[in-house]
Every structure is written in C-alpha cells, then in structure tokens.
Design a protein around this motif. Sequence first.
Motif, PDB file in Angstrom:
ATOM      1  N   ASP A  87       0.861  -1.189   0.000  1.00 47.64           N
ATOM      2  CA  ASP A  87       0.000   0.000   0.000  1.00 47.64           C
ATOM      3  C   ASP A  87       0.899   1.241   0.000  1.00 47.64           C
ATOM      4  O   ASP A  87       1.537   1.553   1.011  1.00 47.64           O
ATOM      5  CB  ASP A  87      -0.920  -0.003   1.236  1.00 47.64           C
TER       6      ASP A  87
ATOM      7  N   CYS B  13      -0.191   4.426   2.775  1.00 44.08           N
ATOM      8  CA  CYS B  13      -0.649   3.523   3.831  1.00 44.08           C
ATOM      9  C   CYS B  13      -1.440   4.177   4.952  1.00 44.08           C
ATOM     10  O   CYS B  13      -2.190   3.501   5.648  1.00 44.08           O
ATOM     11  CB  CYS B  13       0.509   2.711   4.389  1.00 44.08           C
TER      12      CYS B  13
ATOM     13  N   ALA C 242       4.481  -1.152   3.177  1.00 46.67           N
ATOM     14  CA  ALA C 242       3.625   0.020   3.324  1.00 46.67           C
ATOM     15  C   ALA C 242       4.503   1.247   3.235  1.00 46.67           C
ATOM     16  O   ALA C 242       5.602   1.278   3.800  1.00 46.67           O
ATOM     17  CB  ALA C 242       2.928  -0.023   4.683  1.00 46.67           C
TER      18      ALA C 242
ATOM     19  N   ASP D 298       4.358   5.844   2.864  1.00 47.98           N
ATOM     20  CA  ASP D 298       3.549   7.061   2.940  1.00 47.98           C
ATOM     21  C   ASP D 298       4.533   8.227   2.910  1.00 47.98           C
ATOM     22  O   ASP D 298       5.702   8.073   3.255  1.00 47.98           O
ATOM     23  CB  ASP D 298       2.730   7.072   4.249  1.00 47.98           C
TER      24      ASP D 298
ATOM     25  N   THR E 270      -4.700  -0.066  -2.624  1.00 49.39           N
ATOM     26  CA  THR E 270      -4.517   1.233  -1.969  1.00 49.39           C
ATOM     27  C   THR E 270      -5.727   2.151  -2.052  1.00 49.39           C
ATOM     28  O   THR E 270      -6.528   2.060  -2.975  1.00 49.39           O
ATOM     29  CB  THR E 270      -3.275   1.955  -2.554  1.00 49.39           C
TER      30      THR E 270
ATOM     31  N   ILE F  14      -7.144   0.211  -6.819  1.00 45.65           N
ATOM     32  CA  ILE F  14      -7.121   1.559  -6.242  1.00 45.65           C
ATOM     33  C   ILE F  14      -8.539   2.138  -6.182  1.00 45.65           C
ATOM     34  O   ILE F  14      -9.342   1.905  -7.084  1.00 45.65           O
ATOM     35  CB  ILE F  14      -6.163   2.467  -7.070  1.00 45.65           C
TER      36      ILE F  14
END
Length: 338
Positions: A148, A151, A169, A171, A224, A272
């Motif tokens: 992801d 995340c 994950a 971000d 995601t 997604i």
Amino acid sequence: MNLDSMNLIFSLGKNPLLSIAEIFSVFQSRDIEYTVILADQNFLYLNIKKVIYPDILIKILGGTISIFRVDDIVPRKDAKKIKKQFRINLYEDKVVLGETVAKQDIYDFKKKEMEKPYINPKEGMLPSKLSKILVNLSITKDTNTIYDPFCGSGSICIEAISQGYNVCASDISQVAIGGTLENLKWAKKTFSQDLDLKIEVFKHDAKGQPDRLMNKEFNIAIATEPYMGENWKKPIPKNVRNIKTIAKVDAIIQSSIKSMSRILKEKERFVITIPTFRTKHDIIKLEAREKHFPGLLKISLLPKDFIFDGKKVDTISSYLYNRDRSIVSREIFIFEKQ
Ligand SMILES: C[S@@+](CC[C@H](N)C(=O)[O-])C[C@H]1O[C@@H](n2cnc3c(N)ncnc32)[C@H](O)[C@@H]1O
C-alpha cells in the motif's frame, strides 16, 4: 451430500457486483473451480467443485454477509411441509431449502477499526470491510505480498497480515509511517502470530518509483486508497483553493499509478479507489478515471457473458463503493499488469 462438490448461496452486501467480484477473485487465487447457477442483487448461487469450509471463507470475505448450503429445491406447494432453517424463493415455482453455514463476524471488523494502537482521526477512516475487499480483489495465485503506497494508518496492510500475506507500506508522512509500523506489529501479534511474515514500512512519495521493491523475491499486488485531499464532511465549496486541491489529488493518483505499476510482475494487480467529489451543485470526477495507463489493463474479474439480475453484464470497468449521501465517493478500479 456429494463430497466432490457443493452448492452454496452467498448473501451479498450493499454492493452486490463488488461482492461477487471479490468472491471470484478469492476462488481464482485458491484454484477453486465453480459454476454460477444464479446471481442477483441479493444472492450469488454457485456450484463449487471442491469441498470448502464456509466458516473459514466467511472470515476472508469482506462483502458477503452469510453463506447458505443448499440441500434441496422443491416445488412451492411441498416446501411448507419440510423443516429447514433456510428457505428462499429464487425461482417462480420452486423454493430453495438449506442451512445457514456461516455468518460474517461484525466484531472482527470493529476490532480492526477500534483496537489498533494508532488511529489518526484527521484522515478519513478506511472501513475494515473495504480494506478486506481491496486486498481480495488484488490477489492472484502468485501473490505473496501486498503493498500500500498511501498507507495512512495501515488499514489495508492490517487486513493483508490477517490473511497471511507479507506487507510493504509507504507514505509521504513520517507520522503515518510510525503509526503504521505500530499497527502492523499489533496486527501480526493479534491475527497471525504463528506465521513468519515480512513487514516493510518506509517513507516514500508515491509519485515516484519505489526502487527498493524492485528485484525482490516478493510477488507484489498493490491495494490502496490514495490521498483524497481533505476529510471533507459537507458538500465541498467550489472555490479556487478546493479546485486546486482536487486537481492535485488527480495528479498524484495519475503519477502514482504510472510509477507503482513498474514494480508489478506480469498479471499481478493494482487495485485503487479513485474518489469522486460532491459539491453543492454538481459532482467532480477525476481525469484519472478515464485515463489509459500503458502496460495496465482495466479488468472486472467477472466472467465473460456474466448474467446478473437476468441481464448480461460485460462492460464493467469499475465498482462504486458508496455510503448514502457521501461527500467523497469511492470508485474501485482493478488494473492488471500486461
Ligand atoms: C486516505 S489516506 C490513506 C488511508 C490508508 N489507506 C489507511 O488505510 O489508513 C491517504 C494517505 O496518503 C498520504 N499521502 C499524501 N500524498 C502522498 C504522496 N504523494 N505519496 C505518498 N503518500 C501520500 C497521506 O499522508 C495519507 O496518510
């Protein structure tokens, strides 16, 4: 009962076609063959060519409310005399009789949403049911890792861990990374303690390619929910600032689909949610919805000539996941790497 096959009816959640796509994906990923007997707004009726365990299956699925085993189909006039726990009128003159063999455990969803150590109330919370569905739509037979790239607090990866997948994950926010790591350690301890799963969490801007995930032994599927701008609660005022934010969301989503798809192996998937925004007077849809991304094919996971509610459904390119009157609604796209 015939032990080489079984007839099961799945009682579907609010988004029946999405629930059906999820069931088909889970079956394909586990080599479970099936024939569709009937599909409508409420039920999916399948003949499954293997003995499976509905109580295990229901824990895997996010979009199925309960599962019934079909024991008999009798003329309506005879049905009343037969004692069975479950009966439905799927046909005009006949009644389907059977037993309820599994029910969704709402507590399991609540636990994942409420008991994880890190919750960020500023970010909209991704429902655990939807996280489960996204993971299930993304997996193929070869998938061993779910990634992801947005995340947040790690909801999707929590689901992936509880189903026994390795997780990656990332971000752009350091706070999100710290919180996700904490949540994923909790998820492993709580749901998959005995499994030797890899957990990799790192800071990364999803607009760029995550090189560290290339050339790995991982067979990655991406699931995601991207950046949505803000946690909008009321119809969005259509001012310059908000229009700019939505354009930024569109650009980030398009760049991330392009970059992230490079780490996928052939036939692996990228799932997604793309947001649509409601303003006071209209809705704003993103360009990303219509865009063709080279090397990616939009798929539905429904078989060719699939009949739903008596009509052929063969042109689906996305699934709407809506809560009533939601300001930001989600449309789920499934891409397959070519
Ligand atoms: C809607 S949240 C994702 C929810 C998340 N899937 C979950 O399960 O909690 C969006 C996240 O995207 C992150 N983000 C925003 N822009 C980003 C970018 N360019 N690259 C990576 N992450 C980004 C935000 O920090 C935020 O944590």
